[in-house]
Design an enzyme around this catalytic site. Structure first.
Site, PDB file in Angstrom:
ATOM      1  N   VAL A  11       0.818  -1.212   0.000  1.00 38.76           N
ATOM      2  CA  VAL A  11       0.000   0.000   0.000  1.00 38.76           C
ATOM      3  C   VAL A  11       0.857   1.270   0.000  1.00 38.76           C
ATOM      4  O   VAL A  11       0.626   2.192  -0.770  1.00 38.76           O
ATOM      5  CB  VAL A  11      -0.968  -0.004   1.205  1.00 38.76           C
ATOM      6  CG1 VAL A  11      -1.569   1.364   1.451  1.00 38.76           C
ATOM      7  CG2 VAL A  11      -2.075  -1.020   0.954  1.00 38.76           C
ATOM      8  N   ASP A  30      10.531   3.512   5.515  1.00 40.70           N
ATOM      9  CA  ASP A  30      10.320   2.175   6.083  1.00 40.70           C
ATOM     10  C   ASP A  30      11.465   1.888   7.045  1.00 40.70           C
ATOM     11  O   ASP A  30      12.572   2.394   6.866  1.00 40.70           O
ATOM     12  CB  ASP A  30      10.282   1.112   4.972  1.00 40.70           C
ATOM     13  CG  ASP A  30       9.454  -0.094   5.380  1.00 40.70           C
ATOM     14  OD1 ASP A  30       8.325  -0.243   4.883  1.00 40.70           O
ATOM     15  OD2 ASP A  30       9.941  -0.887   6.234  1.00 40.70           O
ATOM     16  N   LYS A  35      14.807  -3.148   2.430  1.00 40.81           N
ATOM     17  CA  LYS A  35      13.783  -2.729   1.467  1.00 40.81           C
ATOM     18  C   LYS A  35      14.127  -1.351   0.878  1.00 40.81           C
ATOM     19  O   LYS A  35      14.055  -1.126  -0.332  1.00 40.81           O
ATOM     20  CB  LYS A  35      12.422  -2.682   2.190  1.00 40.81           C
ATOM     21  CG  LYS A  35      11.236  -2.623   1.273  1.00 40.81           C
ATOM     22  CD  LYS A  35       9.939  -2.659   2.068  1.00 40.81           C
ATOM     23  CE  LYS A  35       9.302  -4.018   2.105  1.00 40.81           C
ATOM     24  NZ  LYS A  35       7.933  -4.051   2.611  1.00 40.81           N
ATOM     25  N   ASN A 210     -14.870  -4.455   3.058  1.00 39.64           N
ATOM     26  CA  ASN A 210     -14.165  -5.720   2.838  1.00 39.64           C
ATOM     27  C   ASN A 210     -14.977  -6.906   3.349  1.00 39.64           C
ATOM     28  O   ASN A 210     -15.005  -7.963   2.723  1.00 39.64           O
ATOM     29  CB  ASN A 210     -12.792  -5.687   3.518  1.00 39.64           C
ATOM     30  CG  ASN A 210     -11.726  -5.169   2.568  1.00 39.64           C
ATOM     31  OD1 ASN A 210     -12.046  -4.702   1.473  1.00 39.64           O
ATOM     32  ND2 ASN A 210     -10.479  -5.235   2.970  1.00 39.64           N
ATOM     33  N   PHE A 251     -17.667 -10.156  -7.574  1.00 33.46           N
ATOM     34  CA  PHE A 251     -17.504 -10.975  -6.366  1.00 33.46           C
ATOM     35  C   PHE A 251     -18.565 -12.058  -6.223  1.00 33.46           C
ATOM     36  O   PHE A 251     -18.944 -12.443  -5.134  1.00 33.46           O
ATOM     37  CB  PHE A 251     -17.437 -10.087  -5.102  1.00 33.46           C
ATOM     38  CG  PHE A 251     -16.080  -9.461  -4.974  1.00 33.46           C
ATOM     39  CD1 PHE A 251     -15.726  -8.389  -5.777  1.00 33.46           C
ATOM     40  CD2 PHE A 251     -15.140  -9.980  -4.111  1.00 33.46           C
ATOM     41  CE1 PHE A 251     -14.457  -7.843  -5.725  1.00 33.46           C
ATOM     42  CE2 PHE A 251     -13.862  -9.437  -4.043  1.00 33.46           C
ATOM     43  CZ  PHE A 251     -13.530  -8.369  -4.847  1.00 33.46           C
ATOM     44  N   LEU A 252     -19.031 -12.534  -7.383  1.00 35.44           N
ATOM     45  CA  LEU A 252     -19.960 -13.669  -7.366  1.00 35.44           C
ATOM     46  C   LEU A 252     -19.325 -14.856  -8.089  1.00 35.44           C
ATOM     47  O   LEU A 252     -20.016 -15.611  -8.757  1.00 35.44           O
ATOM     48  CB  LEU A 252     -21.283 -13.281  -8.043  1.00 35.44           C
ATOM     49  CG  LEU A 252     -22.225 -12.381  -7.236  1.00 35.44           C
ATOM     50  CD1 LEU A 252     -23.513 -12.121  -8.008  1.00 35.44           C
ATOM     51  CD2 LEU A 252     -22.556 -13.002  -5.868  1.00 35.44           C
ATOM     52  N   CYS A 262      -5.838  -9.240   3.128  1.00 30.47           N
ATOM     53  CA  CYS A 262      -6.879  -8.332   3.630  1.00 30.47           C
ATOM     54  C   CYS A 262      -8.160  -9.027   4.101  1.00 30.47           C
ATOM     55  O   CYS A 262      -8.516  -8.905   5.270  1.00 30.47           O
ATOM     56  CB  CYS A 262      -7.225  -7.300   2.559  1.00 30.47           C
ATOM     57  SG  CYS A 262      -5.862  -6.154   2.295  1.00 30.47           S
TER      58      CYS A 262
HETATM   59  P1  NAD Z   1       3.088  -4.590   4.054  1.00 32.39           P
HETATM   60  O1  NAD Z   1       3.446  -5.575   5.100  1.00 32.39           O
HETATM   61  O2  NAD Z   1       3.348  -4.922   2.615  1.00 32.39           O
HETATM   62  O3  NAD Z   1       3.828  -3.206   4.342  1.00 32.39           O
HETATM   63  C1  NAD Z   1       3.934  -2.637   5.599  1.00 32.39           C
HETATM   64  C2  NAD Z   1       5.291  -1.968   5.711  1.00 32.39           C
HETATM   65  O4  NAD Z   1       5.340  -1.221   6.922  1.00 32.39           O
HETATM   66  C3  NAD Z   1       6.458  -2.940   5.736  1.00 32.39           C
HETATM   67  O5  NAD Z   1       7.366  -2.630   4.693  1.00 32.39           O
HETATM   68  C4  NAD Z   1       7.075  -2.726   7.120  1.00 32.39           C
HETATM   69  O6  NAD Z   1       8.497  -2.880   7.113  1.00 32.39           O
HETATM   70  C5  NAD Z   1       6.671  -1.299   7.412  1.00 32.39           C
HETATM   71  N1  NAD Z   1       6.721  -0.948   8.828  1.00 32.39           N
HETATM   72  C6  NAD Z   1       6.217  -1.631   9.891  1.00 32.39           C
HETATM   73  N2  NAD Z   1       6.483  -0.979  11.023  1.00 32.39           N
HETATM   74  C7  NAD Z   1       7.159   0.144  10.702  1.00 32.39           C
HETATM   75  C8  NAD Z   1       7.701   1.214  11.427  1.00 32.39           C
HETATM   76  N3  NAD Z   1       7.603   1.256  12.760  1.00 32.39           N
HETATM   77  N4  NAD Z   1       8.340   2.199  10.757  1.00 32.39           N
HETATM   78  C9  NAD Z   1       8.452   2.174   9.418  1.00 32.39           C
HETATM   79  N5  NAD Z   1       7.936   1.171   8.656  1.00 32.39           N
HETATM   80  C10 NAD Z   1       7.319   0.172   9.296  1.00 32.39           C
HETATM   81  O7  NAD Z   1       1.551  -4.254   4.268  1.00 32.39           O
HETATM   82  P2  NAD Z   1       0.497  -3.733   3.174  1.00 32.39           P
HETATM   83  O8  NAD Z   1      -0.067  -4.874   2.418  1.00 32.39           O
HETATM   84  O9  NAD Z   1       1.083  -2.585   2.440  1.00 32.39           O
HETATM   85  O10 NAD Z   1      -0.664  -3.221   4.130  1.00 32.39           O
HETATM   86  C11 NAD Z   1      -0.529  -2.050   4.890  1.00 32.39           C
HETATM   87  C12 NAD Z   1      -1.893  -1.685   5.446  1.00 32.39           C
HETATM   88  O11 NAD Z   1      -2.791  -1.377   4.376  1.00 32.39           O
HETATM   89  C13 NAD Z   1      -2.571  -2.812   6.232  1.00 32.39           C
HETATM   90  O12 NAD Z   1      -3.302  -2.259   7.286  1.00 32.39           O
HETATM   91  C14 NAD Z   1      -3.510  -3.433   5.214  1.00 32.39           C
HETATM   92  O13 NAD Z   1      -4.619  -4.043   5.813  1.00 32.39           O
HETATM   93  C15 NAD Z   1      -3.942  -2.214   4.427  1.00 32.39           C
HETATM   94  N6  NAD Z   1      -4.385  -2.490   3.058  1.00 32.39           N
HETATM   95  C16 NAD Z   1      -3.720  -3.397   2.305  1.00 32.39           C
HETATM   96  C17 NAD Z   1      -4.122  -3.630   1.000  1.00 32.39           C
HETATM   97  C18 NAD Z   1      -3.409  -4.651   0.143  1.00 32.39           C
HETATM   98  O14 NAD Z   1      -3.964  -4.999  -0.902  1.00 32.39           O
HETATM   99  N7  NAD Z   1      -2.219  -5.115   0.522  1.00 32.39           N
HETATM  100  C19 NAD Z   1      -5.202  -2.924   0.457  1.00 32.39           C
HETATM  101  C20 NAD Z   1      -5.846  -1.973   1.244  1.00 32.39           C
HETATM  102  C21 NAD Z   1      -5.418  -1.772   2.553  1.00 32.39           C
END
Ligand code: NAD
Length: 433
Positions: A11, A30, A35, A210, A251-252, A262
């Site tokens: 995200v 990050d 990374k 969701n 979604f069907l 998620c």
């Molecule tokens: P992810 O695990 O791919 O990325 C999260 C990142 O945050 C990681 O790179 C991690 O190293 C970093 N991080 C954690 N703690 C940290 C800190 N203290 N300081 C700096 N960086 C830190 O997760 P994601 O899939 O990107 O999801 C992130 C959020 O978005 C979640 O809450 C998820 O539910 C939501 N979300 C995800 C999606 C999806 O399709 N992946 C879609 C909508 C919403």
């Protein structure tokens, strides 16, 4: 505008890159040094269509940069997004430690008025906790606003979704924050509806959306069970239902169940927060149950074709939780493969993008193959779990030759037509038809 995104995952990286593409100056932060190093050297740590080109373009234009230093990023930004992971705890609730850590770090380094926006998916009322955390750790008199801006992008189509959203939801509690957020999304305002709500509504919209989508999938999977006991075909039933605008056709798709980073976690976190608020969301508990049964159903289908699975060779096509991603988090393939191995089956698996991630999660006994043809070689059955385009287009003649006789397919995504497959000489079964 100048923006920082803390958490450069699926995200954070997509949002940051797309905000840069929309004309803003973005620093993606990050705490995973590896990374950030990869990104600074021009690499992309995840597979997501269109992302690499867009990152390159915006880095070159000086609009996108990467850092491990929140303090520096805060100095240079008006709006700070928190896009860290919110994984499930063993009891199903969301682990908000990372959100708290980042909130604390932001508070301790606040250089002046900033809008701190939760982009992570969080339970309703998390904004209040973020605010309490910032109040606790920020210097006296620090100026800030908290906001919520849940993200709705789909992995595999993330760049497109971010730049062409169905809606943008902004939860705010002050006009000052509202103006900043509207300014940020101004480039999208003619394309989409921008809905401004209070923070709690914005947080709830994400969990409610969701969970509703997951419910639609479990609903059609339950219908598929009825179809399997009758002459009805779930594909026809879904088409007939979806033509009703009140229902909608998305979604069907009946199949091997939903997964990913998620739906399962948001569903369980929503059930948990509802319970804590005094509401037993039994409807959503049933959605979870149906999904678990659907995955088990795939193993039952394999058994119904091969009888005992012990020693039988099965080709597994598709490991990622859906096509066009390398994301293995909570993929249905994990449970299905573990159950098949438990039954003693010998597995030859393939996936166009997710094999490397799968190797870190699945038992070592799984053999990884380059493609469907190599996986099918000498197998007693082929099981489709993820409907990647290349499996939809595969040469069925070659597959038939590669499989042992009788060539058997369990199609967990209804990629093929049962009548056509029978004509081609396959012992074939799909889902709900
Ligand atoms: P992810 O695990 O791919 O990325 C999260 C990142 O945050 C990681 O790179 C991690 O190293 C970093 N991080 C954690 N703690 C940290 C800190 N203290 N300081 C700096 N960086 C830190 O997760 P994601 O899939 O990107 O999801 C992130 C959020 O978005 C979640 O809450 C998820 O539910 C939501 N979300 C995800 C999606 C999806 O399709 N992946 C879609 C909508 C919403």
């Amino acid at each position: 505008m100048k923006t920082a995104i803390v958490g450069t995952g699926y995200v954070g990286l997509v949002s940051g890159t797309c905000f840069a593409e929309l004309g803003h100056e973005v620093i993606c932060v990050d705490n995973n040094e590896e990374k950030i190093k990869v990104l600074r050297e021009g690499g992309i740590p995840i597979y997501e269509p269109e992302l690499k080109e867009l990152v390159e373009k915006n880095v070159k234009a000086g609009k996108l940069s990467f850092s491990t230093d929140i303090k520096e990023a805060l100095k240079k930004s008006d709006v700070i997004f928190v896009a860290v992971n919110t994984p499930p705890l063993p009891d199903g609730s969301a682990d908000l430690c990372y959100v708290e850590d980042v909130s604390k770090e932001i508070a301790q380094n606040l250089p002046g008025y900033r809008v701190i926006v939760s982009k992570s998916t969080v339970p309703v009322e998390t904004g209040k906790w973020i605010k309490k955390t910032i109040d606790r750790y920020a210097p006296d008199g620090a100026e800030y606003d908290v906001a919520s801006n849940p993200e709705f992008l789909r992995e595999g189509k993330a760049v497109y979704d971010f730049l062409n959203p169905d809606r943008v939801v902004i939860g705010v509690e002050s006009d000052r924050a509202k103006e900043k957020m509207l300014e940020l999304y101004k480039p999208l305002k003619d394309k989409t509806e921008i809905l401004v709500t209070n923070i709690e509504s914005a947080e709830l919209i994400k969990h409610a959306s969701n969970s509703f989508l997951a419910m639609k999938i479990s609903y059609i999977n339950a219908i598929a069970k009825i179809c399997e006991r009758t002459e009805a075909d779930v594909e026809e039933v879904a088409r007939g239902m979806g033509l009703d605008e009140r229902i909608g056709k998305h979604f069907l798709q009946a199949g091997a169940g939903f997964g990913g980073s998620c739906f399962p976690k948001d569903l369980s976190a929503f059930i948990d927060i509802a319970g804590k608020l005094g509401y037993d969301f039994s409807l959503l508990k049933e959605v979870e149950k149906i999904n678990a049964a659907q995955k088990k159903g795939m193993v039952e289908k394999c058994k119904s074709m091969l009888w005992n699975l012990n020693g039988k060779k099965i080709a597994v096509l598709g490991l990622a939780f859906k096509p066009d991603t390398d994301d293995m988090r909570n993929a249905p393939s994990i449970d299905i493969i573990n159950d098949l191995l438990q039954e003693g089956a010998l597995l030859r698996a393939c996936d166009p993008q997710a094999s490397e991630n799968a190797k870190k999660i699945l038992p070592d006994s799984v053999t990884y193959c380059a493609d469907a043809y190599e996986a099918a070689q000498g197998c007693d059955l082929l099981l489709i779990i993820t409907d990647w385009e290349e499996y939809q287009q595969m040469d069925l003649g070659r597959i038939k030759k590669a499989l042992n006789d009788p060539p058997s397919i369990v199609d967990g995504r209804n990629v093929f037509e049962p009548g056509e497959m029978k004509k081609r000489g396959f012992n074939y079964t799909g889902v709900g038809r």
